[in-house]
Design an enzyme around this catalytic site. Structure first.
Site, short mmCIF file in Angstrom:
data_model
loop_
_atom_site.label_atom_id
_atom_site.label_comp_id
_atom_site.label_asym_id
_atom_site.label_seq_id
_atom_site.Cartn_x
_atom_site.Cartn_y
_atom_site.Cartn_z
N CYS A 95 0.83 -1.20 0.00
CA CYS A 95 0.00 0.00 0.00
C CYS A 95 0.87 1.26 0.00
CB CYS A 95 -0.99 -0.05 1.17
SG CYS A 95 -2.42 1.05 0.97
N HIS A 193 -3.33 -6.12 2.03
CA HIS A 193 -3.23 -6.13 3.49
C HIS A 193 -3.75 -7.46 4.02
CE1 HIS A 193 -2.32 -1.85 3.85
NE2 HIS A 193 -3.38 -1.53 3.13
#
Length: 239
Positions: A95, A193
């Site tokens: 990310c 994630h």
């Protein structure tokens, strides 16, 4: 490539870059290496600490916009991560950590911020924030199983000529153009994630195999297989 059985793993600024469980990626790598008989030194660097350039594998997680900018500026000024990558170390970013490995990403005020330029990618804003489960079919050698994770980002990441996508999106947004993540040599970025390496042990083992220069011995865990099966069934059931 590690020259001995001791592996040196570094988590870069886990307080700044550790949202959505990304701090667990270091623990997953250490556990999976130890299970194969390797001695592991796992280091967590606080912001402002110098980045050692002699480790084998570096991980960076997600973070808020201001934290991402602070991390990128610190890493550019320090230079240790770039030196390590140039020596052949493995780098894994998630990310915000993925975006800052590229050439540029948007800061909290929308002004473009330089990254550390280890991946030929640029990031700007998606029309709508991507939030939810992410499922992708890998297109990276060494990966065969579907990639599963959770995404929460507003970045549209555009791949340049010197990178290949990690995977093709089946559910979710990923980079924003049907692909997910980016890979160049031993530098890999993704929006997964979860933490991503707990939900995708094959990906964790691929990173470790890059360090070692050869595939790892198989290590099957029924609880991980059950978790993956449950998440995959849930996501596919919503399509």
């Amino acid at each position: 490539m590690a020259a001995e059985s001791r592996l040196r793993l570094v988590s870069i600024y886990p307080v700044l870059l550790g949202t959505y469980g990304d701090g667990g990626n270091l623990r997953v790598l250490a556990m999976r290496a130890k299970a194969r008989g390797f001695d592991v030194e796992a280091i967590e660097l606080d912001a402002g600490e110098p980045v050692p350039d002699a480790a084998d594998l570096y991980v960076l997680g997600g973070g808020e916009d201001d934290a991402q900018v602070a991390a990128a500026r610190a890493l550019r000024a320090d230079g240790g991560l770039a030196r390590a990558a140039n020596k052949g170390a493995v780098v894994f970013g998630v990310c915000a950590g993925y975006q800052l490995l590229g050439a540029v990403f948007p800061g909290s005020d929308g002004v473009p911020e330089p990254g550390v330029d280890l991946l030929d990618v640029t990031t700007d804003r998606l029309p709508k924030r991507a939030v939810g489960e992410l499922l992708a079919a890998p297109c990276t050698p060494g990966l065969e199983q579907p990639l599963t994770g959770y995404e929460n980002h507003a970045g549209a990441t555009h791949l340049g000529r010197d990178v290949a996508p990690l995977a093709r999106v089946e559910v979710g947004v990923g980079n924003g153009a049907g692909d997910e993540g980016a890979v160049h040599e031993h530098v890999l970025g993704t929006y997964l994630h979860g933490p991503g390496l707990a939900r995708n042990p094959e990906l964790a083992d691929l990173l470790l195999s890059w360090v070692l220069g050869s595939p790892l011995l198989p290590w099957t865990q029924a609880d991980i297989d059950a978790l993956r099966a449950a998440r995959l069934a849930a996501v596919r059931g919503r399509r």
